[in-house]
Design an enzyme around this catalytic site. Structure first.
Site, PDB file in Angstrom:
ATOM      1  N   ASP A  18     -15.358  21.352  26.088  1.00 23.58           N
ATOM      2  CA  ASP A  18     -15.510  21.912  27.435  1.00 23.58           C
ATOM      3  C   ASP A  18     -15.122  23.389  27.491  1.00 23.58           C
ATOM      4  O   ASP A  18     -14.313  23.871  26.695  1.00 23.58           O
ATOM      5  CB  ASP A  18     -14.597  21.166  28.420  1.00 23.58           C
ATOM      6  CG  ASP A  18     -15.057  19.760  28.723  1.00 23.58           C
ATOM      7  OD1 ASP A  18     -15.984  19.270  28.044  1.00 23.58           O
ATOM      8  OD2 ASP A  18     -14.476  19.153  29.640  1.00 23.58           O
ATOM      9  N   HIS A 165     -11.463  21.196  23.961  1.00 26.47           N
ATOM     10  CA  HIS A 165     -11.822  22.413  24.690  1.00 26.47           C
ATOM     11  C   HIS A 165     -11.995  23.575  23.711  1.00 26.47           C
ATOM     12  O   HIS A 165     -11.167  23.765  22.823  1.00 26.47           O
ATOM     13  CB  HIS A 165     -10.745  22.763  25.724  1.00 26.47           C
ATOM     14  CG  HIS A 165     -10.627  21.745  26.816  1.00 26.47           C
ATOM     15  ND1 HIS A 165     -10.037  20.516  26.614  1.00 26.47           N
ATOM     16  CD2 HIS A 165     -11.043  21.779  28.116  1.00 26.47           C
ATOM     17  CE1 HIS A 165     -10.086  19.824  27.745  1.00 26.47           C
ATOM     18  NE2 HIS A 165     -10.689  20.560  28.662  1.00 26.47           N
TER      19      HIS A 165
END
Length: 206
Positions: A18, A165
């Protein structure tokens, strides 16, 4: 409403990332997957795609999937329906302008998700909302490589979706943890696939 895994007998797992693309860490993640021969799904922020178009194009060219992670990363449950639509629409538009593709998957920032957001995501955009099994890894908080690995390795199982992430801060711990995890997955005979590939495999078995 949010899909964390799929039921499948195939030894496949979906690594997802992400908040990118990020000029420092996305290339390192891409290099890791190129070395191991796996694919991943990158839930990209629209304005980050616009800022780093070459990284979005590289991810796509190397066989990875790009998903919608909104345009500016708000908690969608704090927005009006029109604002939710705008966030998703602009992100999809920015990704299409840079890569030429229509995104097919979505992850809500902060996992802010309710019935209103769900209706918009599914009815207007046709996206599945994607979660993850290893939420306790909390790589976004930089808890240490060992913590990230420890809270992810047990979810290296058939049909699992894992979250990490590659943007918004120092992601060096994530890079090292993912390096270890993808080698563990490969050693255990798992194929690393995109979220859409995972969903298609599951659909074939129904």
């Amino acid at each position: 409403m949010i899909l964390n895994c799929v039921e499948t007998t195939k030894r496949v797992v979906a690594f997802t990332f992400d908040d990118g693309p990020d000029v420092n860490y996305t290339p390192q993640i891409l290099d890791l997957f190129r070395e191991i021969g796996g694919k991943a799904t990158f839930f990209m922020i629209g304005n980050q795609v616009k800022a780093n178009p070459e990284l979005a194009r590289r991810a796509l060219a190397e066989g990875h999937e790009i998903g919608n992670h909104t345009n500016t990363h708000p908690n969608l449950t704090d927005l009006s329906p029109d604002e939710v639509i705008r966030e998703l629409s602009i992100a999809a538009q920015n990704i299409k302008e840079v890569t030429g593709i229509e995104v097919r998957t979505f992850r809500p920032p902060y996992f802010g998700y309710n019935e209103t957001v769900h209706s918009i995501v599914t009815d207007k955009f046709g996206y599945p909302a994607i979660g993850a099994m290893n939420m306790n890894a909390t790589d976004w908080s930089n808890p240490g490589v060992e913590h990230i690995v420890e809270h992810s390795v047990d979810h290296l199982s058939a049909g699992s979706i894992l979250i990490f992430h590659d943007g918004w801060g120092d992601r060096s711990q994530t890079v090292e943890a993912v390096r270890q995890l993808i080698h563990m997955a490969a050693d255990r005979g798992y194929q690393m696939v995109t979220v859409s590939e995972l969903l298609q495999l599951a659909a074939c078995e129904v």
